[in-house]
Design a protein around this motif. Structure first.
Motif, short mmCIF file in Angstrom:
data_model
loop_
_atom_site.label_atom_id
_atom_site.label_comp_id
_atom_site.label_asym_id
_atom_site.label_seq_id
_atom_site.Cartn_x
_atom_site.Cartn_y
_atom_site.Cartn_z
N ASP A 187 0.88 -1.16 0.00
CA ASP A 187 0.00 0.00 0.00
C ASP A 187 0.92 1.22 0.00
OD1 ASP A 187 -2.04 1.80 0.20
OD2 ASP A 187 -2.46 1.44 2.31
N ILE A 188 0.97 1.94 -1.14
CA ILE A 188 1.93 3.04 -1.30
C ILE A 188 1.16 4.32 -1.62
CG2 ILE A 188 3.95 3.88 -2.54
CD1 ILE A 188 4.57 1.00 -3.29
N VAL A 189 1.37 5.32 -0.81
CA VAL A 189 0.71 6.62 -1.00
C VAL A 189 1.79 7.71 -0.99
CG1 VAL A 189 -0.90 8.31 -0.05
CG2 VAL A 189 -1.45 5.87 0.05
N GLN A 190 1.69 8.63 -1.94
CA GLN A 190 2.61 9.75 -2.00
C GLN A 190 1.84 11.04 -1.82
OE1 GLN A 190 5.78 9.43 -4.78
NE2 GLN A 190 5.91 11.62 -5.15
N GLU A 191 2.24 11.82 -0.81
CA GLU A 191 1.60 13.12 -0.55
C GLU A 191 2.55 14.22 -1.01
OE1 GLU A 191 0.61 13.33 3.56
OE2 GLU A 191 -0.98 11.83 3.42
N ASN A 192 2.01 15.17 -1.76
CA ASN A 192 2.81 16.25 -2.33
C ASN A 192 2.28 17.60 -1.87
OD1 ASN A 192 4.48 14.55 -4.25
ND2 ASN A 192 2.42 14.05 -4.94
N ILE A 193 3.20 18.49 -1.56
CA ILE A 193 2.84 19.85 -1.16
C ILE A 193 3.67 20.83 -1.99
CG2 ILE A 193 2.81 21.55 0.71
CD1 ILE A 193 2.62 19.17 2.67
N GLU A 194 3.02 21.85 -2.50
CA GLU A 194 3.71 22.89 -3.27
C GLU A 194 3.16 24.25 -2.86
OE1 GLU A 194 2.97 24.39 -7.63
OE2 GLU A 194 4.14 22.53 -7.72
N GLU A 195 4.05 25.11 -2.37
CA GLU A 195 3.66 26.48 -1.98
C GLU A 195 4.50 27.46 -2.77
OE1 GLU A 195 2.90 26.96 2.43
OE2 GLU A 195 4.00 25.06 2.45
N ASN A 196 3.84 28.37 -3.47
CA ASN A 196 4.52 29.33 -4.33
C ASN A 196 4.23 30.76 -3.92
OD1 ASN A 196 5.71 27.41 -6.00
ND2 ASN A 196 3.91 27.26 -7.31
N LEU A 197 5.21 31.62 -4.15
CA LEU A 197 5.07 33.07 -3.95
C LEU A 197 5.33 33.74 -5.28
CD1 LEU A 197 4.99 35.72 -2.23
CD2 LEU A 197 7.45 35.38 -1.85
N TYR A 198 4.42 34.63 -5.69
CA TYR A 198 4.49 35.25 -7.01
C TYR A 198 5.05 36.66 -6.88
CZ TYR A 198 1.62 31.22 -7.86
OH TYR A 198 1.17 29.92 -7.93
N LEU A 199 6.12 36.93 -7.63
CA LEU A 199 6.91 38.15 -7.41
C LEU A 199 6.63 39.27 -8.39
CD1 LEU A 199 10.38 36.58 -6.53
CD2 LEU A 199 8.54 37.31 -4.99
N ASN A 200 5.85 39.03 -9.42
CA ASN A 200 5.52 40.12 -10.35
C ASN A 200 4.16 39.88 -10.99
OD1 ASN A 200 5.92 38.23 -12.43
ND2 ASN A 200 8.03 38.89 -12.79
N GLU A 201 3.83 40.73 -11.96
CA GLU A 201 2.49 40.69 -12.56
C GLU A 201 2.24 39.43 -13.38
OE1 GLU A 201 4.52 43.19 -12.49
OE2 GLU A 201 3.49 44.91 -11.63
N ALA A 202 3.29 38.65 -13.61
CA ALA A 202 3.12 37.39 -14.33
C ALA A 202 2.42 36.34 -13.48
CB ALA A 202 4.47 36.86 -14.80
N ALA A 203 2.00 36.72 -12.28
CA ALA A 203 1.32 35.78 -11.39
C ALA A 203 0.11 35.14 -12.05
CB ALA A 203 0.90 36.49 -10.11
N THR A 204 -0.56 35.88 -12.91
CA THR A 204 -1.77 35.33 -13.56
C THR A 204 -1.44 34.11 -14.40
OG1 THR A 204 -1.47 36.92 -15.36
CG2 THR A 204 -2.98 37.53 -13.59
N GLN A 205 -0.17 34.02 -14.87
CA GLN A 205 0.22 32.85 -15.66
C GLN A 205 0.24 31.58 -14.82
OE1 GLN A 205 3.93 33.71 -17.61
NE2 GLN A 205 3.20 35.63 -18.49
N GLY A 206 0.35 31.75 -13.51
CA GLY A 206 0.35 30.59 -12.62
C GLY A 206 -1.01 30.23 -12.09
N SER A 207 -2.04 30.93 -12.55
CA SER A 207 -3.39 30.70 -12.03
C SER A 207 -3.95 29.35 -12.43
CB SER A 207 -4.34 31.81 -12.51
OG SER A 207 -3.95 33.06 -11.99
#
Length: 674
Positions: free
Chosen positions: A89-109
């Motif tokens: 029984d194998i489970v992988q939990e992933n966490i990703e936290e990002n900080l957006y530094l300029n107006e290109a943040a919308t590209q990460g939406s």
């Protein structure tokens, strides 16, 4: 073969934006609605307000990474491996936290997460955090959309979960948390301690039952301060790797795979204990081979289709040697079976029946290999199913005896001590050439149910991938007039034919040849273009044409000046001195340019440049001039004897190219005879 799911780096476009204070200053300094003093009051207030609307963490990482669009605050993957009565029984939990530094943040939406029958999606949570009133306010994602991921020539069971972060902007953060159930214990995936954006915190952990024997291979971690810990707790062993403050890795065109650059750990289950017995999983290459063979051993047990038998006999009747028979079958398969990848579940590893592939006239790499195997069998010959990784996978079978080591299947044929690597997914590949993208790679060749062979695919020498240009040239008035015969071999020929296959008209074809055969300057015009041996796998392709070059030679008084370096081919291998990564080419290459220039009537040679030779371990060039029988004979050769150049090797090559380019400036001078 099935695509192997990995935590692949995501390339984020970096973009420089004007500073907010500068924008405001320009705007208000040119306004006529305010007095000079009022403008400065407003600017101070707005600038103060602008600074206040961003968090301390934003200011910290904006100062630290001023050129970045995004910083990953936390990249974390936690793997849990439990053994229940011999079942994983194998489970992988992933966490990703990002900080957006300029107006290109919308590209990460917009975000997308892939999964498949081997990587079953379980839980998913996502939120955007926008900084308002001196605090971050959470906006949870409420809508997740699932869709199939299929292309025109690739069909598998990959699906994706798609969602949108709400109102991301400069200074926002996002958090994604999801878990996947790994259905097969052979499919643990690498963890990469880097990306094409900075990462503040990397963490990878594995919590496994003590009865599970794990192995790990680290790549590109020399000089990288990864903190590793191992502890045992309540019958579990916890392995943890952590790395902080990783700079962004720059993407550069023609670089080799990111697997050669990014630090990463490859975990795999070697074996496990159950009821006092040790059960191997992927302890060594033999374990991987045993699993692979178990998936193919029952393929093609049904009798061959009568039409397939008749076709095979028609292809091989009257041929003298076994190799000629193999060649006839191989070339027919290349021409007639369309490549379409179908990879559903274990179907990504199990070839389809040859009869089925023959009837449908399409299949993936495994299916083509299955058909080749059966056709050789009908002809009384023996082929061998072969697993292999492309050059984008840098691991050996000994290093990483897991399914991530390969991604392709071909058929091998033994002719005495020679091995022929047959890849019918390609087109126009002569039997003596492997596909260019498997040169130098290890091939895992099936011999029988318990025996295999690992062989290394040869790298084709430069001289076998040649472009030989022979030109007859004369001066007529103010232009050059000539005829050329170009002989193209090996991978160059394959590339030419592939490009020509996408051209539908004579005009498109002529434009193609005018581009690749251009001589002298952009006033080169090729006409009367004729092709020979284009469709003959075993003969070099020949292209002949006539041409003119306008405004190329120079004439002053009684002298004519002409530069016979019409093809400055070597310059294409120069790299940017500021490049940060290695550079990779598809194959080694060899070029020859031979030109005979008729000495103009009433003129004699006043100056003939000296012949020169240039060379290092990676690239060689010669330029030779001779005068014979009323002609100037010029010969220029370039040998590119490399597939990958590191940064130091690029410097050596650039220095050599600089010296060759000096020689390119030499001109032949004619003076009127007395």
């Amino acid at each position: 073969m099935a695509s192997k799911q990995e935590m692949r780096p995501v390339m984020i476009k970096q973009e420089k934006r004007p500073n907010l204070k500068i924008i405001l200053m320009e705007k208000y300094m040119h306004s006529r609605l305010f007095s000079f003093n009022n403008v400065w009051v407003i600017l101070i207030l707005v600038a103060t307000s602008a600074q206040a609307q961003y968090s301390e963490i934003y200011q910290k990482y904006k100062d630290k990474h001023p050129e970045a669009s995004v910083v990953c605050l936390n990249q974390e993957s936690n793997l849990f491996i439990t053994l229940n009565n011999g079942a994983f029984d194998i489970v992988q939990e992933n966490i990703e936290e990002n900080l957006y530094l300029n107006e290109a943040a919308t590209q990460g939406s917009q975000k997308s997460i892939n999964f498949s029958s081997f990587f079953e999606m379980e839980d998913i949570e996502a939120s955007a955090f926008n900084y308002e009133d001196n605090k971050y306010k959470e906006v949870k994602v409420s809508e997740f959309t699932e869709k199939d991921e299929m292309g025109e020539s690739f069909y598998d069971d990959t699906k994706s979960i798609n969602f949108i972060y709400s109102n991301l902007k400069k200074g926002s953060t996002s958090k994604l948390k999801y878990s996947q159930k790994i259905k097969n214990p052979r499919f643990l995936t690498p963890f990469y301690f880097g990306d094409f954006s900075p990462i503040a915190q990397n963490k990878f952990s594995i919590t496994a039952d003590a009865s599970v024997n794990l192995k790990f291979k680290q790549f590109n971690t020399e000089g990288v301060n990864i903190a590793f810990t191992k502890q045992e707790k309540r019958g579990k062993i916890i392995y943890t790797w952590e790395l902080k403050d990783v700079k962004a890795f720059d993407y550069e065109s023609q670089s080799s795979t990111y697997k050669n650059v990014l630090p990463h750990v490859v975990p795999f289950i070697a074996s496990y204990q159950v009821n006092g017995n040790t059960v191997p999983v992927l302890n060594e290459t033999r374990d991987l081979y045993n699993w692979y063979y178990s998936l193919v051993k029952d393929v093609n047990q049904e009798p061959a289709d009568p039409e397939l038998i008749a076709l095979t006999k028609s292809l091989t009747d009257g041929l003298d040697s076994n190799l000629e028979k193999v060649k006839a079958i191989y070339y027919w398969t290349q021409r007639n079976i369309k490549y379409i990848a179908f990879e559903y579940g274990l179907g990504g590893f199990i070839p389809r029946e040859a009869n089925q592939v023959f009837k449908k006239k399409y299949g993936d790499c495994k299916d083509n290999s299955s058909l080749l195997y059966k056709m050789l069998e009908i002809a009384g010959l023996k082929g061998h199913l072969t697993w292999i990784g492309t050059r984008k996978i840098p691991y050996s079978y000994e290093e990483v005896p897991t399914p991530i080591v390969d991604n392709h299947m071909i058929l091998s044929y033994f002719d005495g001590s020679d091995i022929y690597y047959l890849d019918a997914t390609g087109r126009n590949i002569p039997i003596m050439y492997p596909s260019s993208f498997i040169q130098g790679k290890e091939a895992l060749i099936a011999l029988d149910d318990s025996n295999y062979r690992i062989a290394k695919v040869p790298i084709i020498p430069a001289e076998k991938n040649s472009v030989k240009d022979i030109t007859q040239l004369k001066i007529e008035g103010k232009q050059l007039v000539g005829s050329t015969k170009v002989e193209v071999s090996g991978y160059n020929k394959i590339d030419y034919i592939y490009a020509l296959g996408n051209l539908n008209t004579k005009s498109e074809r002529d434009n193609f040849y005018n581009d690749i055969f251009q001589k002298g300057n952009n006033k080169f015009i090729a006409q009367n273009i004729l092709e020979t041996n284009k469709d003959d796998y075993d003969k070099n392709m020949i292209v002949s044409y006539k041409f003119t070059i306008g405004d190329y030679l120079q004439q002053f008084g009684d002298q004519i000046f002409i530069n016979l370096n019409l093809n400055k081919n070597i310059s294409q291998y120069r790299t940017d001195p500021n490049r940060k990564r290695d550079i990779e080419v598809d194959y080694k290459n060899y070029f020859t340019f031979e030109t005979e220039l008729l000495i103009p009537q009433g003129y004699q040679v006043d100056y003939l440049p000296e012949s020169q030779t240039f060379g290092n371990d990676f690239i060689k060039a010669t330029i030779n001039y001779t005068q014979l029988d009323g002609k100037i004979k010029y010969k220029h050769t370039v040998t590119c004897d490399f597939l990958i150049l590191d940064l130091n090797q690029q410097k050596e090559v650039n220095e050599l190219i600089k010296n060759v380019e000096k020689a390119y400036k030499e001109v032949v001078t004619f003076t009127k005879s007395e």
